[in-house]
Enzyme design. Structure first.
Site, PDB file in Angstrom:
ATOM      1  N   LYS A 171       0.819  -1.223   0.000  1.00  0.00           N
ATOM      2  CA  LYS A 171       0.000   0.000   0.000  1.00  0.00           C
ATOM      3  C   LYS A 171       0.846   1.264   0.000  1.00  0.00           C
ATOM      4  O   LYS A 171       0.443   2.270  -0.585  1.00  0.00           O
ATOM      5  CB  LYS A 171      -0.963  -0.004   1.197  1.00  0.00           C
ATOM      6  CG  LYS A 171      -2.045  -1.070   1.047  1.00  0.00           C
ATOM      7  CD  LYS A 171      -3.313  -0.749   1.773  1.00  0.00           C
ATOM      8  CE  LYS A 171      -4.416  -1.687   1.291  1.00  0.00           C
ATOM      9  NZ  LYS A 171      -5.633  -1.614   2.048  1.00  0.00           N
ATOM     10  N   LYS A 222      -5.451  -9.794  -6.394  1.00  0.00           N
ATOM     11  CA  LYS A 222      -6.600  -9.979  -5.496  1.00  0.00           C
ATOM     12  C   LYS A 222      -7.779  -9.098  -5.933  1.00  0.00           C
ATOM     13  O   LYS A 222      -7.558  -7.953  -6.338  1.00  0.00           O
ATOM     14  CB  LYS A 222      -6.134  -9.564  -4.091  1.00  0.00           C
ATOM     15  CG  LYS A 222      -7.081  -9.886  -2.975  1.00  0.00           C
ATOM     16  CD  LYS A 222      -6.494  -9.455  -1.635  1.00  0.00           C
ATOM     17  CE  LYS A 222      -6.793  -8.001  -1.348  1.00  0.00           C
ATOM     18  NZ  LYS A 222      -7.094  -7.670   0.040  1.00  0.00           N
ATOM     19  N   LYS A 234     -11.317  -3.627  -3.409  1.00  0.00           N
ATOM     20  CA  LYS A 234     -12.216  -2.469  -3.442  1.00  0.00           C
ATOM     21  C   LYS A 234     -11.588  -1.301  -4.187  1.00  0.00           C
ATOM     22  O   LYS A 234     -12.271  -0.494  -4.789  1.00  0.00           O
ATOM     23  CB  LYS A 234     -12.486  -1.989  -2.015  1.00  0.00           C
ATOM     24  CG  LYS A 234     -13.219  -2.957  -1.130  1.00  0.00           C
ATOM     25  CD  LYS A 234     -13.157  -2.383   0.286  1.00  0.00           C
ATOM     26  CE  LYS A 234     -13.715  -3.308   1.315  1.00  0.00           C
ATOM     27  NZ  LYS A 234     -13.066  -3.097   2.623  1.00  0.00           N
TER      28      LYS A 234
HETATM   29  N1  AQP Z   1     -10.166 -10.863  -2.671  1.00  0.00           N
HETATM   30  C1  AQP Z   1     -10.473 -11.361  -1.495  1.00  0.00           C
HETATM   31  N2  AQP Z   1     -10.686 -12.692  -1.346  1.00  0.00           N
HETATM   32  C2  AQP Z   1     -11.028 -13.219  -0.145  1.00  0.00           C
HETATM   33  N3  AQP Z   1     -11.192 -12.474   0.972  1.00  0.00           N
HETATM   34  C3  AQP Z   1     -10.999 -11.139   0.872  1.00  0.00           C
HETATM   35  N4  AQP Z   1     -11.086 -10.136   1.765  1.00  0.00           N
HETATM   36  C4  AQP Z   1     -10.797  -8.964   1.150  1.00  0.00           C
HETATM   37  N5  AQP Z   1     -10.531  -9.173  -0.134  1.00  0.00           N
HETATM   38  C5  AQP Z   1     -10.640 -10.515  -0.352  1.00  0.00           C
HETATM   39  C6  AQP Z   1     -11.445 -10.327   3.156  1.00  0.00           C
HETATM   40  O1  AQP Z   1     -12.496  -9.417   3.468  1.00  0.00           O
HETATM   41  C7  AQP Z   1     -12.387  -9.017   4.822  1.00  0.00           C
HETATM   42  C8  AQP Z   1     -12.521  -7.534   4.941  1.00  0.00           C
HETATM   43  O2  AQP Z   1     -11.477  -6.922   4.269  1.00  0.00           O
HETATM   44  P1  AQP Z   1     -11.129  -5.397   4.471  1.00  0.00           P
HETATM   45  O3  AQP Z   1     -12.281  -4.586   4.760  1.00  0.00           O
HETATM   46  O4  AQP Z   1      -9.952  -5.286   5.356  1.00  0.00           O
HETATM   47  O5  AQP Z   1     -10.747  -5.045   3.048  1.00  0.00           O
HETATM   48  P2  AQP Z   1      -9.480  -5.315   2.289  1.00  0.00           P
HETATM   49  O6  AQP Z   1      -8.879  -6.660   2.542  1.00  0.00           O
HETATM   50  O7  AQP Z   1      -8.568  -4.160   2.460  1.00  0.00           O
HETATM   51  O8  AQP Z   1     -10.208  -5.300   0.950  1.00  0.00           O
HETATM   52  P3  AQP Z   1      -9.631  -4.859  -0.341  1.00  0.00           P
HETATM   53  O9  AQP Z   1     -10.678  -5.049  -1.339  1.00  0.00           O
HETATM   54  O10 AQP Z   1      -8.317  -5.505  -0.588  1.00  0.00           O
HETATM   55  O11 AQP Z   1      -9.450  -3.301  -0.103  1.00  0.00           O
HETATM   56  P4  AQP Z   1      -8.322  -2.417  -0.660  1.00  0.00           P
HETATM   57  O12 AQP Z   1      -8.476  -2.424  -2.121  1.00  0.00           O
HETATM   58  O13 AQP Z   1      -8.615  -1.079  -0.032  1.00  0.00           O
HETATM   59  O14 AQP Z   1      -7.030  -3.018  -0.189  1.00  0.00           O
HETATM   60  C9  AQP Z   1     -11.052  -9.541   5.346  1.00  0.00           C
HETATM   61  O15 AQP Z   1     -11.302 -10.702   6.121  1.00  0.00           O
HETATM   62  C10 AQP Z   1     -10.316  -9.904   4.096  1.00  0.00           C
HETATM   63  O16 AQP Z   1      -9.436 -10.996   4.324  1.00  0.00           O
END
Ligand code: AQP
Length: 339
Positions: A118, A201, A204
């Site tokens: 990040k 992955k 969001k």
């Molecule tokens: N691609 C994924 N596959 C499986 N599990 C996932 N999680 C996130 N992306 C995947 C799981 O969702 C939960 C909440 O995650 P978060 O709110 O911490 O979001 P994140 O992991 O930061 O989601 P993103 O989409 O990856 O956001 P950005 O793009 O901002 O980095 C967690 O249990 C996570 O494991």
């Protein structure tokens, strides 16, 4: 269903209110929680303090927070059984994060790959909060003395750090206060990948909406996105062994297995040797039959802001009660003056 016996206390997990909740969040996290709440007391937090570690996430914080609450309930989390609340409404999270940061060597944080990803090349300009994010995550979990944390694969490293921090605190103070939390990496889609690039992955923050199925997508959106999902020029495989070398196909296959709950071999038998047209049509059906219901329910809940706010208020009161008790105990262990 969880197969192993869960006897180490309650379950804690959370999602950041950063918008664009997607199929990865659903399959990797939220959907699995619905079964867990039948077996254990559960706390499902909306982790807004984590969200502000990235500046852009601050713009739509309130609406994204309600979106996560709506997603939890629409997916089947029962607010009467499980505590649902907003992290910043319980001050113990920040308080414990500070205490735990004094038990976390910088070397441990330097190993965290999410910070490296990040912060990118601009790591000197990255906020301290992004760097210490995993300490706050440890505080979230340990504040409730949680024994289990259901998360997707991507959070495994942070969870290992939470275990190390819990052990470090217990060892330093010669107590057995914090349980050592266990990750629960559940389901058949623990790492859902982008629909445009099977090596990335599903996320969001991906600028392309076609890279993910959003939990708020309607039937038309889902159909278009699955039709456009990247495949390759080879036919559907006849065994699951060489799927690793075809990341996009592997991803669609895993999503299909997870959503249909069909046996892997049966799916391969059904589509083996064919092109992807029929497979994609059926994949659309299995995703749509579940996600469009969640999406409709989310819209309904989001039109009643007062209902969601009341529910989050009650959740915060309940969480605060546990948190304040534990913080009191922790302060006693540290030997702070409490006047
Ligand atoms: N691609 C994924 N596959 C499986 N599990 C996932 N999680 C996130 N992306 C995947 C799981 O969702 C939960 C909440 O995650 P978060 O709110 O911490 O979001 P994140 O992991 O930061 O989601 P993103 O989409 O990856 O956001 P950005 O793009 O901002 O980095 C967690 O249990 C996570 O494991």
């Amino acid at each position: 269903m969880v197969e192993k016996k869960l006897d180490k206390g309650l379950v804690f997990s959370g999602v950041q209110p950063t918008g664009n909740l997607h199929l990865g969040n659903y399959l990797g996290a939220i959907k699995n929680w619905v079964n867990l709440q039948k077996e254990k007391p559960c706390i499902f937090c909306i982790v807004d303090l984590h969200a502000i570690t990235v500046a852009e996430n601050r713009f739509k914080l309130k609406e994204n927070t309600l979106e996560v609450a709506a997603a939890y309930i629409s997916s089947g989390i029962d607010p009467k059984k499980s505590k649902i609340f907003i992290q910043s409404n319980v001050s113990g999270h920040s308080e414990l994060a500070w205490i735990l940061s004094c038990h976390t060597p910088i070397g441990w944080l330097n190993r965290m790959t999410q910070f490296k990803d990040k912060a990118g090349k601009n790591k000197e300009k990255a906020p301290l909060g992004l760097y210490s994010y995993p300490v706050l995550m440890a505080a979230d979990i340990l504040l409730y003395k949680s024994g289990y944390v259901p998360v997707g694969e991507d959070q495994k490293q942070h969870l290992e750090l939470s275990r190390d921090i819990a052990q470090s605190f217990n060892r330093f103070h010669d107590v057995d206060f914090f349980p050592i939390p266990e990750p629960l990496i559940m389901g058949l889609a623990t790492r859902v990948m982008s629909l445009k690039d099977g090596t990335k992955k599903m996320s969001k923050s991906d600028p392309s909406d076609y890279s993910r199925i959003n939990m708020t997508d309607n039937t038309d959106d889902i159909r278009k996105k699955i039709q456009k999902a990247k495949t390759d020029s080879l036919p559907f495989p006849d065994n699951s062994e060489n799927l690793e070398s075809r990341p996009e196909i592997n991803n669609l296959f895993n999503i299909f297995c997870s959503m249909s709950e069909m046996n892997r071999d049966k799916i391969i038998k059904e589509y083996s040797g064919k092109d992807f047209k029929k497979f994609k049509e059926d994949l659309f059906e299995v995703i749509n039959s579940e996600i469009s219901k969640v999406s409709v329910e989310m819209q309904k809940l989001l039109s009643d802001k007062g209902y969601l706010e009341d529910l989050l208020k009650v959740g915060a009161e309940e969480a605060r009660e546990i948190a304040e008790n534990n913080i009191r105990e922790i302060k006693k262990i540290i030997n702070f003056y409490n006047l």
